[in-house]
Write an enzyme that holds these catalytic residues in place. Structure first.
Site, PDB file in Angstrom:
ATOM      1  N   CYS A   1     -24.130   3.260 -25.044  1.00 37.23           N
ATOM      2  CA  CYS A   1     -23.490   1.950 -24.998  1.00 37.23           C
ATOM      3  C   CYS A   1     -22.004   2.029 -25.283  1.00 37.23           C
ATOM      4  O   CYS A   1     -21.289   1.056 -25.092  1.00 37.23           O
ATOM      5  CB  CYS A   1     -24.186   0.998 -25.976  1.00 37.23           C
ATOM      6  SG  CYS A   1     -25.034  -0.330 -25.115  1.00 37.23           S
TER       7      CYS A   1
ATOM      8  N   ALA B   1     -26.697 -15.305 -16.301  1.00 39.83           N
ATOM      9  CA  ALA B   1     -26.014 -14.352 -17.174  1.00 39.83           C
ATOM     10  C   ALA B   1     -25.486 -15.062 -18.418  1.00 39.83           C
ATOM     11  O   ALA B   1     -25.084 -16.224 -18.373  1.00 39.83           O
ATOM     12  CB  ALA B   1     -24.870 -13.690 -16.424  1.00 39.83           C
TER      13      ALA B   1
ATOM     14  N   ASP C   1     -29.424 -12.604 -23.615  1.00 43.49           N
ATOM     15  CA  ASP C   1     -29.854 -11.211 -23.543  1.00 43.49           C
ATOM     16  C   ASP C   1     -30.473 -10.871 -22.201  1.00 43.49           C
ATOM     17  O   ASP C   1     -30.299  -9.766 -21.691  1.00 43.49           O
ATOM     18  CB  ASP C   1     -30.857 -10.929 -24.667  1.00 43.49           C
ATOM     19  CG  ASP C   1     -30.172 -10.780 -26.001  1.00 43.49           C
ATOM     20  OD1 ASP C   1     -29.485  -9.776 -26.202  1.00 43.49           O
ATOM     21  OD2 ASP C   1     -30.316 -11.681 -26.848  1.00 43.49           O
TER      22      ASP C   1
ATOM     23  N   ASP D   1     -30.248  -2.408 -17.564  1.00 43.94           N
ATOM     24  CA  ASP D   1     -29.338  -1.669 -18.439  1.00 43.94           C
ATOM     25  C   ASP D   1     -29.386  -0.197 -18.056  1.00 43.94           C
ATOM     26  O   ASP D   1     -30.442   0.329 -17.700  1.00 43.94           O
ATOM     27  CB  ASP D   1     -29.732  -1.823 -19.910  1.00 43.94           C
ATOM     28  CG  ASP D   1     -28.513  -1.971 -20.813  1.00 43.94           C
ATOM     29  OD1 ASP D   1     -27.523  -1.264 -20.557  1.00 43.94           O
ATOM     30  OD2 ASP D   1     -28.568  -2.774 -21.754  1.00 43.94           O
TER      31      ASP D   1
ATOM     32  N   ASP E   1     -33.678  -6.169 -24.567  1.00 50.96           N
ATOM     33  CA  ASP E   1     -33.296  -7.499 -24.088  1.00 50.96           C
ATOM     34  C   ASP E   1     -34.512  -8.402 -23.889  1.00 50.96           C
ATOM     35  O   ASP E   1     -34.456  -9.610 -24.129  1.00 50.96           O
ATOM     36  CB  ASP E   1     -32.524  -7.379 -22.772  1.00 50.96           C
ATOM     37  CG  ASP E   1     -31.127  -6.813 -22.968  1.00 50.96           C
ATOM     38  OD1 ASP E   1     -30.607  -6.900 -24.097  1.00 50.96           O
ATOM     39  OD2 ASP E   1     -30.568  -6.273 -21.996  1.00 50.96           O
TER      40      ASP E   1
END
Length: 721
Positions: free
Chosen positions: A402, A430, A433, A449, A472
């Site tokens: 990250c 958007a 999470d 992700d 998420d």
């Protein structure tokens, strides 16, 4: 670290013994392009045999005793698998490791040492500690010393085995506990110190007598109990019984079908197996058919350059070198105090000078692993474009995980420009999470992700990436449903590519099924570096949104902070191995149970990832017009020290754009609030009257969770106490 050349061969080193430590150091100095190196070791450090007596006596710290395998592997460009090897599939050329896919090899070396366990002796496994493995012994000794010094335990010690190791340990233990007048007995079934010369033996026995240490020769040990050792000559009272006799190979080696002698791997002059020339062994776990020798660290050290050359030759088609060990070797035997005896060809000079000689040899050896050359920085071209090219080249390398995300402000500006969803079934686009889609009477979550590699282990990287993406879904109270993978592999030979994908798919399938989801497809391509990611759907009846927090709520964090700082330091080979191991363990710990405990009561919940604790907390505060008082922030081992030393993730500067809205003392703890987390913990706002019960449930489930603060009315602000 991405390989500079396409990978075509795999070298696997099992164990972090002295031979392999030196091989890794030499490999870092002169790697073989095209070879991927893997070190399999259950621990991130390996104790050095020569300094154990000095450590037991209190002359050296535990840190001084340990070779940092994680840092050494980073220097060598090797991946580390922090698991024990438990078997070989020689037909498929794979190493069996628990709880993960087997690891392929083209050349293999084994340097796992031995154990001083006595498996057939009644009570040994329950009440005694073997002198080897050294790390386990050092930990048990430290606890015993603490118990004696606190008055919990009487210093009564029995040592099984009156060889050099038993005598050194007895004298070192006596020196460490001398203020408590220890009672130490050495038990030997045959003759004491029979491997030493007559003069050295006399000198050692003289020091044992002065210390009041008793040697019982001809004592056959029959049983060990919690407070005694029963022998053929009577009982010896002992609160700390040590096994320093014999040498036991690791059990799994016997299942490999390799030729063995007394359980030790047979090797010839090239240090490889007569049954398989691609399998090598060194140190105590090997038996040299051409020149049998006693188990001693000196041979492991001197085997290392031959092992290095022969592994390279095996992988590149070169000529192998023959190793012929010396017939005798110098022994420097510690006498507990800062004195030693030299055993060499019948001579036995004794005293402080001998100790200084031994100390010089030992510390010089350990400096080989501390004084590693610094990582190279790229050279700047003579001509550059304007607008900051030079500054970007000179900046620290971009982090993985990250830490490689785009900054929050840049991302927020672009998200805010997105048009509102035009489909009626999109309940949330958007900004939270995960996206929310109407699904029957409930909702479906949808998130994606991915990140560039921060470790060279594709299996562990994939597990962390999957858990990171699943966070998420869990943060919104959802149950994961299905996943698509996005994989980019660097250029490599087809066989290596297949083995890498096999490890990736194994980790993805296992991790997703643990979460109740299935891997249903994806996309794989080749590129400049390894990248792993997932798009995941989930089902949720009552979504937990960031906007649900209330004044008076308690803030609970389920994992400690510091992964970004530790990974940034690791990229520079500056992070201690124990810190890297702690970070990897935290990142690979699933948050599924934590989310299940928090979801029924949480007013708001998020997973702490790239924007750091402060950034994700501001995501809650901004939507709810709240402020937060926080303290008692849990940190990963080593994170505070590395932050204080100036280590930062490459995303850190962008994360600190709102640092003026965080009050409190400057320093590493405040800085770590902005540290980007990979597969971080859950941050939840829960009713204050439920917080203690929730914390207890989380801790019972194995999470190092803490209540880190409370929420109150007011403008977005974080007050660090």
């Amino acid at each position: 670290m991405q390989p500079s050349h396409p990978v075509t061969r795999d070298l696997v080193l099992i164990g972090g013994g002295h031979s392999h430590a030196l091989v890794l150091r030499k490999w870092g100095m002169a790697p073989l392009p095209g070879v991927r190196v893997t070190l399999i070791s259950p621990q991130p450090t390996a104790p050095y045999t020569g300094m154990l007596p000095g450590h037991v006596a209190g002359h050296y710290s535990r840190q001084a005793l340990d070779i940092d395998l994680m840092r050494l592997a980073r220097f060598a460009g090797a991946r580390v698998v922090l698991q024990p090897a438990i078997g070989l599939d020689r037909d498929a050329r794979r190493v069996i490791v628990p709880e993960r896919a087997p690891i392929a090899y083209d050349a293999l070396s084994i340097n796992v040492g031995i154990s001083a366990t006595l498996p057939t002796l009644a009570g040994f496994s329950d009440y005694a500690v073997p002198a080897k493995p050294l790390g386990q012994f050092a930990d048990r000794w430290a606890q015993f010393v603490a118990d004696v010094e606190s008055g919990k335990m009487l210093p009564k010690i029995a040592i099984i085995g009156a060889g050099v190791a038993g005598a050194e340990l007895a004298l070192s233990m006596h020196h460490r506990l001398r203020a408590h007048k220890p009672q130490i007995t050495i038990l030997e079934a045959q003759d004491a110190l029979k491997s030493t010369g007559a003069r050295a033996r006399a000198a050692i026995k003289k020091h044992l007598d002065r210390a009041g240490i008793v040697i019982q020769e001809g004592a056959q040990v029959q049983q060990i109990t919690a407070d005694s050792v029963l022998t053929s000559t009577g009982a010896v009272h002992s609160n700390f019984t040590v096994g320093a006799a014999g040498a036991t190979p690791q059990d799994w080696i016997a299942q490999t079908d390799l030729p063995l002698t007394d359980g030790f791997i047979n090797v010839g002059p090239h240090l490889n197996s007569p049954a398989d020339p691609t399998i090598f062994a060194g140190g105590d776990c090997a038996h040299m058919l051409h020149a049998p020798r006693e188990k001693a660290g000196v041979f492991a050290v001197r085997q290392a350059p031959y092992l290095y050359d022969n592994l390279r030759a095996t992988l590149s088609g070169g000529r192998l070198r023959s190793y012929k060990p010396q017939a005798d070797y110098l022994k420097l035997i510690s006498l507990g105090t800062k004195q030693a005896v030299v055993d060499w060809h019948g001579l036995a000079p004794t005293g402080a000078l001998a100790w200084r000689w031994k100390d010089h040899i030992d510390t010089t050896f350990m400096r080989k692993f501390d004084d590693l050359p610094p990582m190279n920085t790229p050279a700047q071209p003579p001509k550059l474009a304007a607008q900051g090219v030079a500054e970007l080249i000179a900046a620290q390398p971009m982090c993985g995980g990250c830490g490689a995300k785009v900054g929050a402000a840049t991302l927020r500006n672009q998200i805010s420009a997105l048009p509102a969803p035009h489909r009626s079934d999109v309940a949330e686009g958007a900004g939270d999470d995960a996206a929310l889609l109407h699904h029957g009477t409930g909702f479906q979550t949808f998130t994606t992700d991915h990140f560039r590699a921060f470790i060279d282990d594709p299996w562990l990287l994939t597990r962390i990436a999957a858990l990171h993406a699943l966070g998420d879904v869990w943060a919104m109270g959802g149950q994961p449903q299905a996943a698509l993978s996005q994989i980019i592999l660097p250029r490599m030979a087809e066989t290596v590519q297949a083995d890498t994908l096999r490890e990736i798919m194994d980790a993805a399938t296992m991790t997703l099924r643990e979460a109740g989801a299935d891997l249903v497809g994806g996309h794989t391509s080749l590129g400049a570096e390894m990248t792993v990611g997932f798009s995941i759907t989930g089902l949720v009846d009552h979504p937990i949104r960031l906007s649900g927090a209330q004044a008076g709520d308690a803030l609970i964090l389920t994992k400690p902070l510091g992964t970004g700082t530790i990974l940034a330091a690791d990229m520079q080979a500056q992070a201690p191995g124990h810190a890297v191991a702690a970070a990897l363990a935290s990142m690979s710990h699933s948050s599924a149970q934590a989310a299940a405990i928090l979801a029924p009561v949480a007013h708001a919940m998020t997973d702490v990832t790239g924007f750091g604790l402060a950034g994700h907390l501001f995501g809650i505060l901004d939507l709810c017009n709240l402020s937060a008082d926080i303290s008692d922030i849990p940190l990963l081992r080593g994170a505070q020290e590395l932050a204080a030393a100036g280590h930062r993730s490459s995303l850190f500067p962008q994360n600190t754009m709102r640092i003026a809205e965080v009050t409190g003392p400057a320093g590493p703890i405040k800085d770590l609030l902005f540290d980007p987390q990979t597969s971080g913990g859950m941050l939840a706002a829960v009713p204050a009257d439920r917080a203690s019960d929730i914390l207890r449930a989380l801790q019972d489930a194995g999470y190092p969770a803490r209540q880190i603060g409370t929420l109150s009315n007011g403008p977005s602000q974080i007050r660090l106490q």
